[in-house]
Design a protein around this motif. Sequence first.
Motif, PDB file in Angstrom:
ATOM      1  N   ALA A  30       0.831  -1.210   0.000  1.00 39.15           N
ATOM      2  CA  ALA A  30       0.000   0.000   0.000  1.00 39.15           C
ATOM      3  C   ALA A  30       0.865   1.260   0.000  1.00 39.15           C
ATOM      4  CB  ALA A  30      -0.917  -0.025   1.214  1.00 39.15           C
ATOM      5  N   PRO A  31       0.269   2.387  -0.380  1.00 42.44           N
ATOM      6  CA  PRO A  31       1.044   3.634  -0.462  1.00 42.44           C
ATOM      7  C   PRO A  31       1.575   4.118   0.888  1.00 42.44           C
ATOM      8  CG  PRO A  31      -1.054   3.863  -1.606  1.00 42.44           C
ATOM      9  CD  PRO A  31      -1.096   2.553  -0.888  1.00 42.44           C
ATOM     10  N   GLU A  34      -0.563   2.967   7.109  1.00 48.23           N
ATOM     11  CA  GLU A  34      -1.951   3.023   7.588  1.00 48.23           C
ATOM     12  C   GLU A  34      -2.880   2.344   6.582  1.00 48.23           C
ATOM     13  OE1 GLU A  34       0.164   5.460   7.654  1.00 48.23           O
ATOM     14  OE2 GLU A  34       0.101   6.450   9.612  1.00 48.23           O
ATOM     15  N   ALA A  38      -5.622  -0.645   6.719  1.00 51.69           N
ATOM     16  CA  ALA A  38      -7.018  -0.422   6.328  1.00 51.69           C
ATOM     17  C   ALA A  38      -7.472  -1.422   5.267  1.00 51.69           C
ATOM     18  CB  ALA A  38      -7.189   1.010   5.810  1.00 51.69           C
ATOM     19  N   PHE A  92      -3.816   1.873  -7.335  1.00 50.64           N
ATOM     20  CA  PHE A  92      -4.561   2.294  -6.148  1.00 50.64           C
ATOM     21  C   PHE A  92      -5.856   3.016  -6.513  1.00 50.64           C
ATOM     22  CE2 PHE A  92      -5.310   4.992  -2.357  1.00 50.64           C
ATOM     23  CZ  PHE A  92      -5.374   3.981  -1.411  1.00 50.64           C
ATOM     24  N   ALA A  93      -5.832   3.777  -7.595  1.00 51.10           N
ATOM     25  CA  ALA A  93      -7.056   4.485  -8.012  1.00 51.10           C
ATOM     26  C   ALA A  93      -8.134   3.492  -8.445  1.00 51.10           C
ATOM     27  CB  ALA A  93      -6.736   5.458  -9.143  1.00 51.10           C
ATOM     28  N   TRP A 142     -10.804   8.498  -0.092  1.00 50.76           N
ATOM     29  CA  TRP A 142      -9.697   8.422  -1.067  1.00 50.76           C
ATOM     30  C   TRP A 142     -10.107   8.959  -2.427  1.00 50.76           C
ATOM     31  CZ3 TRP A 142      -4.878   8.745  -0.357  1.00 50.76           C
ATOM     32  CH2 TRP A 142      -4.257   8.172   0.753  1.00 50.76           C
ATOM     33  N   LEU A 144     -12.145  11.301  -2.986  1.00 47.51           N
ATOM     34  CA  LEU A 144     -12.095  12.768  -2.857  1.00 47.51           C
ATOM     35  C   LEU A 144     -10.655  13.270  -2.920  1.00 47.51           C
ATOM     36  CD1 LEU A 144     -14.683  13.504   0.009  1.00 47.51           C
ATOM     37  CD2 LEU A 144     -14.986  13.788  -2.458  1.00 47.51           C
ATOM     38  N   ARG A 145      -9.768  12.628  -2.162  1.00 45.52           N
ATOM     39  CA  ARG A 145      -8.368  13.082  -2.139  1.00 45.52           C
ATOM     40  C   ARG A 145      -7.719  12.961  -3.516  1.00 45.52           C
ATOM     41  NH1 ARG A 145      -7.742   9.268   2.442  1.00 45.52           N
ATOM     42  NH2 ARG A 145      -8.313  10.426   4.313  1.00 45.52           N
ATOM     43  N   LEU A 146      -7.989  11.837  -4.171  1.00 42.28           N
ATOM     44  CA  LEU A 146      -7.327  11.614  -5.463  1.00 42.28           C
ATOM     45  C   LEU A 146      -7.985  12.447  -6.561  1.00 42.28           C
ATOM     46  CD1 LEU A 146      -6.766   7.737  -5.295  1.00 42.28           C
ATOM     47  CD2 LEU A 146      -5.180   9.567  -4.667  1.00 42.28           C
ATOM     48  N   ASP A 148      -9.595  15.270  -6.224  1.00 43.75           N
ATOM     49  CA  ASP A 148      -9.378  16.696  -5.980  1.00 43.75           C
ATOM     50  C   ASP A 148      -7.991  16.947  -5.370  1.00 43.75           C
ATOM     51  OD1 ASP A 148      -9.968  19.372  -5.884  1.00 43.75           O
ATOM     52  OD2 ASP A 148     -11.165  19.259  -4.047  1.00 43.75           O
ATOM     53  N   GLY A 149      -7.024  16.108  -5.735  1.00 42.91           N
ATOM     54  CA  GLY A 149      -5.672  16.256  -5.185  1.00 42.91           C
ATOM     55  C   GLY A 149      -4.759  16.989  -6.154  1.00 42.91           C
ATOM     56  N   THR A 150      -3.902  16.245  -6.849  1.00 41.72           N
ATOM     57  CA  THR A 150      -3.010  16.842  -7.851  1.00 41.72           C
ATOM     58  C   THR A 150      -3.590  16.597  -9.249  1.00 41.72           C
ATOM     59  OG1 THR A 150      -1.766  14.783  -8.095  1.00 41.72           O
ATOM     60  CG2 THR A 150      -1.006  16.324  -6.399  1.00 41.72           C
ATOM     61  N   SER A 153      -3.175  12.909  -9.937  1.00 38.99           N
ATOM     62  CA  SER A 153      -4.115  12.018  -9.234  1.00 38.99           C
ATOM     63  C   SER A 153      -5.521  12.154  -9.817  1.00 38.99           C
ATOM     64  CB  SER A 153      -4.101  12.287  -7.730  1.00 38.99           C
ATOM     65  OG  SER A 153      -4.717  13.508  -7.398  1.00 38.99           O
ATOM     66  N   ARG A 156      -5.541  10.109 -12.967  1.00 42.19           N
ATOM     67  CA  ARG A 156      -5.541   8.671 -12.704  1.00 42.19           C
ATOM     68  C   ARG A 156      -6.855   8.201 -12.092  1.00 42.19           C
ATOM     69  NH1 ARG A 156       0.623   6.993 -11.275  1.00 42.19           N
ATOM     70  NH2 ARG A 156      -0.386   4.993 -10.923  1.00 42.19           N
TER      71      ARG A 156
ATOM     72  N   GLY B 310       3.433   4.377  -4.572  1.00 45.34           N
ATOM     73  CA  GLY B 310       2.454   5.110  -3.762  1.00 45.34           C
ATOM     74  C   GLY B 310       2.738   6.600  -3.654  1.00 45.34           C
ATOM     75  N   TRP B 312       2.541   9.109  -5.734  1.00 39.29           N
ATOM     76  CA  TRP B 312       1.512  10.008  -6.274  1.00 39.29           C
ATOM     77  C   TRP B 312       0.273  10.054  -5.362  1.00 39.29           C
ATOM     78  CZ3 TRP B 312      -3.447   8.574  -7.887  1.00 39.29           C
ATOM     79  CH2 TRP B 312      -3.697   7.194  -7.958  1.00 39.29           C
ATOM     80  N   ARG B 314       0.333   9.678  -1.984  1.00 33.22           N
ATOM     81  CA  ARG B 314       0.663  10.510  -0.817  1.00 33.22           C
ATOM     82  C   ARG B 314       0.701  11.991  -1.194  1.00 33.22           C
ATOM     83  NH1 ARG B 314       4.292   6.221  -0.513  1.00 33.22           N
ATOM     84  NH2 ARG B 314       6.034   7.546  -1.168  1.00 33.22           N
ATOM     85  N   ALA B 316      -1.076  13.374  -3.535  1.00 36.00           N
ATOM     86  CA  ALA B 316      -2.465  13.802  -3.712  1.00 36.00           C
ATOM     87  C   ALA B 316      -3.123  14.066  -2.353  1.00 36.00           C
ATOM     88  CB  ALA B 316      -3.247  12.731  -4.478  1.00 36.00           C
ATOM     89  N   TYR B 320      -4.644  17.594  -1.320  1.00 34.31           N
ATOM     90  CA  TYR B 320      -6.054  17.700  -0.930  1.00 34.31           C
ATOM     91  C   TYR B 320      -6.182  18.334   0.457  1.00 34.31           C
ATOM     92  CZ  TYR B 320     -10.855  16.318   0.180  1.00 34.31           C
ATOM     93  OH  TYR B 320     -12.187  16.333   0.548  1.00 34.31           O
TER      94      TYR B 320
END
Lengths: 248, 333
Positions: A30-31, A34, A38, A92-93, A142, A144-146, A148-150, A153, A156, B310, B312, B314, B316, B320
């Motif tokens: 995982a990235p 945590e 999960a 992961f996406a 996740w 939402l984060r991805l 609305d992140g970069t 992201s 992807r 991972g 990208w 982290r 993101a 966010y």
Amino acid sequence: MTDSHAGYVLGLADDALISAQRMGWWISRAPQLEEDVALANIGLDQLGQARTLLAHAGALEGDGRSEDDLAYLRDERDFRNVKLVERPQTDFAVTMARLLVFATWQAELYAALAGSTDATLAGVAGKAVKEVAYHVDHARQWVLRLGDGTDESHRRMQAAVDAEWPFVEELFRPVDPALVAAGVAADPTVLRAAVLRRVGQVLDEATLSVPDVAPAVAGGRDGLHTEHLGFLLAEMQHLTRSHPEASW
Amino acid sequence: MVGVYGNDFTAPDETAPRPATGDEPETFRALLEGEGRVEPRDDLPDAYRRTLVRQIAQHAHSEIIGMQPEGNWISRAPSLRRKAILMAKVQDEAGHGLYLYAAAETLGVDRADLLDQLHSGRQKYSSIFNYPTLTWADVGAIGWLVDGAAIVNQVPLCRCSYGPYARAMIRVCKEESFHQRQGFEILHTLSHGTPAQKAMAQDAVDRYWWPSLMMFGPPDDDSPNSAQSMAWGIKRFSNDDLRQRFVDMTVPQAEALGLTLPDPEIRWNDERGHYDFGEVDFTELFEVIKGNGPCNAERMAHRVRAHEDGAWVREAANAYADKQAARAGADVA
């Protein structure tokens, strides 16, 4: 109890089992740490659901097959899961797009089945509905984060939603009307509206768009799978099948 | 020094903590003498701090690298019950990594930096995880022998002088003890199963026995930093004492399993009140530490790949969070 009753439960069991098998791949990959915890947790919940549902399907079938007989000794054509859960998910996406759809569907499904006339199914659903509420929330956070992140992201995450979307519709294929009428099964067409609304809201909040794509040809519930399932089963089943006399 | 999974003293290198200079704060000395717990806000000698960072980081790295050999069997566990137990176990290891990195962070370092040091090879992890899990029985052998050895090493750490580490170890030890019983149970089932299962169990024990004994580190005569760690209350027992304790605990368990240990010299010594056992050949351990073990390259590559793949995600998450904070700020304004 009819064959279609056992078949219905088996389909739900296989969805959870195959999803858990895919989720297990992430543990140690995982990235962040945590997320290892999960995703293992989510996979364990799904595996727990699968075990109870498989045992119940075996009991309904009445041929004395255990959860392990059903998991390890059936071939590809006998699995009844939707194609959504069986394809590789090493991005992961993709994992989060799929989990958002699958867990939201399970949340609506289990909420409905908590009132099933099949008391065992109602019991499983009543417990699982709490577990999948967490899965939905985790996937939502996740997405939402991805989304609305970069820029990367976002790209992807949208690509992942686009890739999963053709497989969404299969979740809502009709089931035997007699099972719905008897209060055993949930009516997929009723679930469809709620699931698409909830997923659509998350995608919107994540600045992602709902893909406008044609559904893939369904068939998982009839044992017509993608080519990926055979490899998943070969890996999952080989040790057990290599020692037919053994117990573990 | 001794690492925690037992083990890996490294070849002398530039990152090894220097010996104490003797100018330790009076409060620190008083705490140690009174068997008190040192807490993050206390005045700590720099060498003590560096020794602990190194040890706790190495322990944390061992937990997360240790996810790989057992994770290797999650997809192939031979029953759904075993699959669930194994997933939960590997998840526990990730959790142990989390507590231990958090304990290290109380010493003023940060997890991301420690991970960078792991990924660049500047910090080590326990060499036991550079051995492959070739069969299902290896999952049992790791639980029984490797986790068993880890417990023998780690129980004294629950009384370690550094509070956050000692408290993390209490929780870790409870879970490790559960894992050890699970490993024993896997092997018990195999050794009472079909002839092929029993052979699989014996083969796994044959391969994991000596590496498990090496987890306690070199013989006492050859463990230069142990004395300092003992004086600081980080280490409570010598490597050889802990190794003996492990052998004494394990030999009767092997008998209960109906499996043999691959050492013809094992026998009860009435005079010593301990089991005698053969001499551990540390040449192999040194080779594994140097990077020539069966899985060193794979374990590191797997870890680095997961981290890089991972990145990208982290990034993101940070982007966010920044956006959310900016939005919250704008709302307040």
